[in-house]
Design a protein around this motif. Structure first.
Motif, PDB file in Angstrom:
ATOM      1  N   CYS A  73    -116.391 -56.393 -63.694  1.00 44.26           N
ATOM      2  CA  CYS A  73    -114.933 -56.278 -63.601  1.00 44.26           C
ATOM      3  C   CYS A  73    -114.408 -55.090 -64.399  1.00 44.26           C
ATOM      4  O   CYS A  73    -113.264 -54.678 -64.196  1.00 44.26           O
ATOM      5  N   GLU A  76    -113.182 -52.178 -62.446  1.00 44.74           N
ATOM      6  CA  GLU A  76    -112.078 -52.583 -61.575  1.00 44.74           C
ATOM      7  C   GLU A  76    -112.241 -51.980 -60.175  1.00 44.74           C
ATOM      8  O   GLU A  76    -111.289 -51.493 -59.570  1.00 44.74           O
ATOM      9  N   ALA A  77    -113.465 -52.043 -59.672  1.00 44.93           N
ATOM     10  CA  ALA A  77    -113.775 -51.449 -58.363  1.00 44.93           C
ATOM     11  C   ALA A  77    -114.387 -52.456 -57.400  1.00 44.93           C
ATOM     12  O   ALA A  77    -114.930 -52.072 -56.374  1.00 44.93           O
ATOM     13  N   GLY A  78    -114.329 -53.739 -57.702  1.00 47.39           N
ATOM     14  CA  GLY A  78    -114.768 -54.752 -56.758  1.00 47.39           C
ATOM     15  C   GLY A  78    -116.169 -55.276 -56.990  1.00 47.39           C
ATOM     16  O   GLY A  78    -116.835 -54.951 -57.979  1.00 47.39           O
ATOM     17  N   ASP A  79    -116.612 -56.090 -56.049  1.00 50.67           N
ATOM     18  CA  ASP A  79    -117.829 -56.868 -56.222  1.00 50.67           C
ATOM     19  C   ASP A  79    -119.093 -56.048 -55.961  1.00 50.67           C
ATOM     20  O   ASP A  79    -119.055 -55.003 -55.308  1.00 50.67           O
ATOM     21  N   TYR A  81    -120.751 -54.250 -57.888  1.00 52.04           N
ATOM     22  CA  TYR A  81    -120.680 -52.894 -58.436  1.00 52.04           C
ATOM     23  C   TYR A  81    -122.025 -52.450 -58.999  1.00 52.04           C
ATOM     24  O   TYR A  81    -122.455 -51.304 -58.789  1.00 52.04           O
ATOM     25  N   LYS A  92    -118.714 -47.061 -54.142  1.00 56.13           N
ATOM     26  CA  LYS A  92    -118.865 -47.332 -55.575  1.00 56.13           C
ATOM     27  C   LYS A  92    -119.697 -46.241 -56.265  1.00 56.13           C
ATOM     28  O   LYS A  92    -119.466 -45.940 -57.444  1.00 56.13           O
ATOM     29  N   ASP A 366    -111.163 -59.721 -54.178  1.00 53.09           N
ATOM     30  CA  ASP A 366    -112.612 -59.582 -54.229  1.00 53.09           C
ATOM     31  C   ASP A 366    -113.120 -60.458 -55.368  1.00 53.09           C
ATOM     32  O   ASP A 366    -112.366 -60.849 -56.268  1.00 53.09           O
ATOM     33  N   TYR A 369    -112.875 -58.052 -60.053  1.00 55.87           N
ATOM     34  CA  TYR A 369    -111.549 -57.439 -59.959  1.00 55.87           C
ATOM     35  C   TYR A 369    -111.616 -56.064 -59.283  1.00 55.87           C
ATOM     36  O   TYR A 369    -112.452 -55.227 -59.615  1.00 55.87           O
ATOM     37  N   ASP A 370    -110.699 -55.845 -58.340  1.00 57.03           N
ATOM     38  CA  ASP A 370    -110.613 -54.586 -57.607  1.00 57.03           C
ATOM     39  C   ASP A 370    -109.170 -54.098 -57.676  1.00 57.03           C
ATOM     40  O   ASP A 370    -108.271 -54.691 -57.068  1.00 57.03           O
ATOM     41  N   SER A 372    -107.748 -51.635 -56.354  1.00 64.07           N
ATOM     42  CA  SER A 372    -107.175 -51.169 -55.096  1.00 64.07           C
ATOM     43  C   SER A 372    -106.494 -52.306 -54.337  1.00 64.07           C
ATOM     44  O   SER A 372    -105.507 -52.078 -53.619  1.00 64.07           O
TER      45      SER A 372
END
Length: 551
Positions: A73, A76-79, A81, A92, A366, A369-370, A372
């Protein structure tokens, strides 16, 4: 004592060693010496575990919330990663290159090092979730990135007390759940780090970094002079093994999730370390529930480690509470396997009343945490969540909802509004959810005709027709039948055909219909076409699902 002498000593049964204070330390040094499976009525076989009975607390709770929160997280770019940052050309990878640098210089171990969770307040968040109607709370104990988020004896260096936040996250979440009188669960995902991290063994195929290896094969010796000096990255990445078949196919891992289709077999040491870590987690934090992100039990069918974990947890629960109060969930289960644990459907739901209790797990965004999604205001609405909950409950299921947490330990204001709106509906209509059981049929209306089939772990949510005021979902509690209308009828009335005069489902006389949100008695008519109910003149708050009590 070297490994061979130790094992010989155990084999001939030196009781002093097994009972000594040093045995735990030896078990850590030699991970094949497993944590003990507590004795009791359950043994680590499918046949024995199939006598499992779902505890009433889980069947009554219906709604849980989840903090799927860990070092992934932080960007902050999603799952996923920590896997996809090593896939050259992916979103990513490009994000990582811009934010952190090349994966050969700044790998996921370094992301962990940058994660501080500086604003985390578990009591505030869990209290918020309780006010929203959650009856149980689950926290991420580890993900496929392989970092334990608790004081781990067996992942002794790569855990959240030694790395990143320098905090025992599971202890904090557990204390908050207890303070709020919620059942507590932990989710365990680390079994698949073995193959999931294989992308970290790669290097770029083009550009100025072509041929420069990512950091997935680093050794302890290479840390001299760096922040991770003295640490072994392989304890985190677990990449001292050949690549699986088709490893360069980024989608192959999905076909290999059940440890088949050419995945490189995990070693006994890797399996037993995972087993020990999980037993340590259970013994130290006493969760009521363990969620496994695995097909069946973790490591099955290449090992019985997951079966041993299940037997231990079930026996521990019986010994400590006098009855079986523990819950384990797993995915892609056949009918017999569903007798041994709770079937979990990821981002989807059954299309029928299931004979055994089950759970869907989903998220408003997601899993990790993302930002976007926040920026484009792409979260699920409270209406969508409540519709899912009502539908799932009508089919003998529970809903576990994840609210993505930012790296600093907070949720954003848009997420908070969704949670608060869920709470408005639950406070008014919770009686139609908690403690209910499925009726003879789960519902009526056009949505069920366009329902999408399950795929793999689930993944059918949002693929069917949306719910409207023409869709009704049923549940029962004692002598009460709840009929929830999935919208506010524009005409001011609704016709429930399943409750018509002479219905095979409800042959009894109907004496009263109440609006659950307010307790208001409603005018109704019953004939051979159905039960016509006249709604109040004005809609209450959160009128996207309207529960009626029929007696």
């Amino acid at each position: 004592m070297n490994r061979r002498k130790l094992l010989q000593s155990i084999a001939i049964g030196i009781p002093g060693l097994l009972m000594s204070k040093n045995f735990a330390a030896l078990a850590h040094e030699f991970p094949e010496i497993s944590e003990k499976v507590l004795s009791g009525p359950f043994s680590p076989t499918w046949e024995s575990l199939q006598s499992y009975q779902t505890p009433d607390w889980f069947r009554d709770a219906k709604f849980g919330m989840w903090a799927h929160w860990g070092p992934q997280c932080q960007p902050e770019a999603g799952d996923w990663y920590a896997r996809e940052m090593y896939i050259e050309g992916s979103h990513k990878y490009k994000f990582h290159l811009e934010k952190y640098g090349h994966p050969s210089d700044f790998g996921f171990k370094d992301v962990i090092h940058s994660w501080k969770a500086e604003n985390w307040d578990p009591e505030e968040l869990v209290s918020l979730y309780k006010n929203a109607g959650a009856r149980y709370f689950m926290a991420l104990a580890n993900h496929h990135d392989n970092l334990d988020l608790y004081d781990s004896k067996y992942q002794k260096n790569w855990n959240s007390l030694k790395m990143g936040p320098k905090k025992d996250l599971i202890a904090g979440w557990a204390a908050a759940a207890k303070k709020n009188d919620l059942f507590f669960g932990v989710s365990v995902h680390a079994a698949h780090a073995w193959s999931w991290y294989e992308t970290a063994q790669r290097s770029d195929l083009s550009g100025k970094y072509a041929g420069v290896s990512y950091d997935g094969k680093l050794t302890k010796a290479e840390g001299r002079g760096k922040w991770w000096s003295g640490l072994d990255p392989q304890e985190l990445y677990a990449q001292n093994h050949p690549l699986s078949e088709n490893s360069l196919d980024n989608g192959a891992i999905h076909k290999q999730w059940h440890w088949g289709n050419g995945v490189n077999p995990p070693t006994k040491a890797y399996i037993e370390k995972f087993y020990n870590r999980t037993i340590d987690l259970i013994n130290s934090y006493n969760p009521d529930m363990v969620y496994f992100d695995d097909s069946q039990f973790p490591m099955w069918p290449v090992s019985d480690a997951g079966l041993r974990i299940a037997a231990h947890l079930y026996n521990k629960s019986i010994k400590e509470t006098g009855k079986l109060n523990a819950v384990i969930t797993g995915k892609i289960l056949d009918e017999n396997q569903r007798k041994a644990m709770i079937w979990d459907i990821e981002r989807g739901q059954s299309n029928a009343i299931e004979p055994l209790p089950w759970q869907t797990d989903t998220c408003i965004g997601d899993w990790h945490y993302d930002r976007s999604i926040y920026t484009r205001k792409g979260y699920k609405t409270a209406k969508t969540v409540i519709h899912t909950l009502v539908d799932v409950v009508s089919k003998n299921g529970n809903l576990m909802l994840n609210i993505p947490v930012r790296g600093d330990g907070t949720i954003d204001e848009l997420e908070r509004k969704v949670v608060e709106d869920i709470g408005v509906w639950m406070k008014a209509n919770g009686d139609s959810i908690y403690g209910t059981r499925p009726w003879k049929i789960f519902g009526e209306g056009p949505a069920q005709e366009g329902a999408a089939k399950l795929s793999a772990q689930g993944f059918n949510e949002g693929k069917g027709k949306p719910f409207t005021e023409a869709d009704i979902r049923f549940a029962v509690k004692a002598e009460q039948l709840f009929a929830t209308v999935m919208g506010w009828p524009a005409s001011g009335q609704v016709l429930i055909t399943s409750l018509k005069e002479g219905s095979i489902y409800y042959p009894e006389q109907i004496n009263k219909v109440e609006f659950v949100a307010t307790g208001q008695k409603l005018k109704f008519e019953r004939n051979t076409a159905g039960l016509k109910v006249y709604f109040p003149e004005s809609a209450p708050a959160a009128a996207y699902a309207n529960a009626l009590r029929v007696t």
